[in-house]
Every structure is written in structure tokens, then in C-alpha cells.
Design a protein around this motif. Sequence first.
Motif, short mmCIF file in Angstrom:
data_model
loop_
_atom_site.label_atom_id
_atom_site.label_comp_id
_atom_site.label_asym_id
_atom_site.label_seq_id
_atom_site.Cartn_x
_atom_site.Cartn_y
_atom_site.Cartn_z
N VAL A 14 27.86 -27.03 41.72
CA VAL A 14 26.70 -27.89 42.00
C VAL A 14 27.12 -28.93 43.02
N THR A 15 26.29 -29.10 44.05
CA THR A 15 26.64 -30.02 45.14
C THR A 15 25.75 -31.27 45.11
N HIS A 16 26.11 -32.21 45.96
CA HIS A 16 25.45 -33.51 46.03
C HIS A 16 24.12 -33.46 46.77
N TYR A 17 23.95 -32.46 47.63
CA TYR A 17 22.83 -32.45 48.57
C TYR A 17 21.86 -31.30 48.29
N PRO A 18 20.58 -31.47 48.64
CA PRO A 18 19.60 -30.40 48.45
C PRO A 18 19.55 -29.44 49.63
N TRP A 19 20.71 -29.07 50.15
CA TRP A 19 20.77 -28.19 51.31
C TRP A 19 21.70 -27.02 51.03
N LYS A 20 21.22 -25.82 51.29
CA LYS A 20 22.00 -24.58 51.26
C LYS A 20 22.44 -24.18 49.85
N LYS A 21 23.29 -24.98 49.19
CA LYS A 21 23.83 -24.61 47.88
C LYS A 21 23.03 -25.27 46.76
N ARG A 22 23.37 -24.89 45.51
CA ARG A 22 22.72 -25.48 44.34
C ARG A 22 23.05 -26.96 44.26
N TRP A 23 22.06 -27.76 43.88
CA TRP A 23 22.32 -29.18 43.73
C TRP A 23 21.66 -29.68 42.45
N TYR A 24 21.82 -30.96 42.15
CA TYR A 24 21.39 -31.52 40.87
C TYR A 24 19.90 -31.36 40.59
N GLY A 25 19.08 -31.26 41.65
CA GLY A 25 17.64 -31.21 41.48
C GLY A 25 17.05 -29.82 41.38
N ASP A 26 17.86 -28.78 41.53
CA ASP A 26 17.33 -27.42 41.38
C ASP A 26 16.90 -27.18 39.93
N ASP A 27 15.88 -26.35 39.76
CA ASP A 27 15.28 -26.17 38.43
C ASP A 27 16.31 -25.79 37.36
N LEU B 125 44.19 -32.03 44.86
CA LEU B 125 43.75 -32.17 43.47
C LEU B 125 42.32 -32.69 43.34
N ILE B 126 41.65 -32.92 44.45
CA ILE B 126 40.34 -33.55 44.37
C ILE B 126 39.23 -32.51 44.36
N ASP B 127 38.46 -32.53 43.28
CA ASP B 127 37.28 -31.69 43.16
C ASP B 127 36.08 -32.61 43.00
N GLY B 128 34.90 -32.08 43.26
CA GLY B 128 33.70 -32.89 43.14
C GLY B 128 32.49 -32.13 43.64
N ASP B 129 31.45 -32.88 44.00
CA ASP B 129 30.21 -32.24 44.43
C ASP B 129 30.03 -32.23 45.95
N GLY B 130 31.11 -32.57 46.68
CA GLY B 130 31.04 -32.61 48.13
C GLY B 130 30.87 -34.00 48.68
N MET B 131 30.51 -34.95 47.82
CA MET B 131 30.39 -36.35 48.20
C MET B 131 31.15 -37.25 47.23
N THR B 132 30.94 -37.06 45.93
CA THR B 132 31.56 -37.90 44.91
C THR B 132 32.61 -37.12 44.13
N PRO B 133 33.85 -37.63 44.05
CA PRO B 133 34.89 -36.95 43.26
C PRO B 133 34.49 -36.90 41.79
N VAL B 134 34.88 -35.84 41.12
CA VAL B 134 34.46 -35.65 39.73
C VAL B 134 34.95 -36.78 38.84
N HIS B 135 36.17 -37.28 39.06
CA HIS B 135 36.69 -38.33 38.17
C HIS B 135 35.89 -39.62 38.33
N SER B 136 35.31 -39.86 39.50
CA SER B 136 34.50 -41.05 39.71
C SER B 136 33.10 -40.87 39.11
N ALA B 137 32.54 -39.68 39.25
CA ALA B 137 31.20 -39.42 38.72
C ALA B 137 31.15 -39.48 37.20
N LEU B 138 32.29 -39.26 36.54
CA LEU B 138 32.34 -39.24 35.08
C LEU B 138 32.85 -40.56 34.49
N ALA B 139 33.08 -41.56 35.34
CA ALA B 139 33.77 -42.77 34.90
C ALA B 139 32.85 -43.87 34.36
#
Length: 232
Positions: free
Chosen positions: A205-218, A177-191
Motif C-alpha cells: 500500500v502506497t502513500h499516493y492515489p497514483w498507479k499502485k494501491r493506496w490507503y483510499g482504495d476500496d 532497512l527502511i520500508d514504508g509507503d513511499g513517503m513515510t517510513p513504517v516505524h514513523s507511521a506506527l509511532a
Amino acid sequence: TTLANKGGIDEMVIPEYEYSVLDCVQDLINRKSRNIKDEMEECSSSSPMDGTANVLFGMAPPSMKNNNNNTNQVRICLVGHSAGGWISRVYLSNRPYYGKAYKGSNYVHSLVTLGTPHLEAPANPAFRDVQWCNRESLPIRGIAVAGVGSWSHLSGLWTKHSYAFCGAQQDEEENNLIDGDGMTPVHSALAMKGKHVQRVTLNDVTHYPWKKRWYGDDDVVDSWAGYLMKRR
């Protein structure tokens, strides 16, 4: 960095950067003897409201003006990624942290957290500072952003162990049942708690600036930054 003028508004242009896994490891090695208290002391040694800040951030919307009569200065938006989010909450608080209250809410009108773990993890001593932050609600406007799409049962041991590190319950893991950005679970990030906290979920969207889309992409920045322009 350079300054450009667009439509009468000064805008900072930040050059492209590269940051690899090896860079991350090297940073951890170089900073292993430091702690959060050291970091906060450095941040507090210079005023966040110098002339450069006024140029880069401009005037805040009327609803975000500083109501403190003793601090007649422009306030800024603070953005914290991962642990930077709860470190920012320490800075914003009026309560003493290791003997010093930073009272950053006098200088900041909004806090954006990107993949920040806001839930306490009782079995993890590293989360004692998160527990400290959760003793009060956010004193200003907040936007808690969570990436999703990295399920624990599909993303490998690193993600599974990261979610457990952030306090994910074993029964949740067993039921996938755990989803998230690869580092932080979604329920914790929204708490993040606060009267004026908005919660934003971003798909794939992932936690890291490697390979996949992450928070800092334009395009991802456009997704969460737009909430700053909306009235409460």
C-alpha cells in the motif's frame, strides 16, 4: 454527494474523483501562503456536530460515547492522511496551539492516521508541530496505519529522500532497512503514542492515489476500517 438508506441506516455515497500530480502541484501553489494556524481557524469556525454530522455518522458504540457531561452530542471518527494525522492530533488536544485550544476530543471518539509521520525529525523544522503533538499521548482511541512495500533502495530517490525528510537515519539507509509507503517510513507511521492506540501494517500500500494501491482504495479502506468496529 447523495444519501442512501441501507437497512435503516443513512449512508453517504461519495462520487468517484480524479486527482493527478498536476492537481497536487496546483494545490501547493494556491496554498503556499497559508499555514496550519489558518487551517485550524477555519476548521474551528463551524461546529462538527451539526444535524448533517448526526445523519452521516450516527450513534457511536457504547464504549465510545462522550463522557463529558457538558457536551451531550454524538462523537465521530476522524481520519487523517499524511500530515492530516498530526493536524488532527493538534485539534484533539486541550493544550493551546498558537494561543488556542481546540479540545476536539470532546467531539471525536477515534482517530485513524494513514501514513502519518509521528516521529520527530530534529534536523527538520517542518516537524516542530509533530514534536508539539508528542508532548502528550493521544487522549482517545487511535489506529495508526502504515503501508509497506516501498523499500528505499528499490523505489528511487524520491522515496529515499522522503524517508530521510521524515527522520530516517543514515545508517538505516546504508543497510537498506527502511520500508514504508513511499513517503513515510513504517516505524514513523506506527509511532503514535496512546493507551488505546492500535497499529496496523498493510502490505503493498502506497502513500499516493497514483498507479499502485493506496490507503483510499476500496479494498484497502476495508482493511483498516474494520478495526473501528472492534472493541478495545
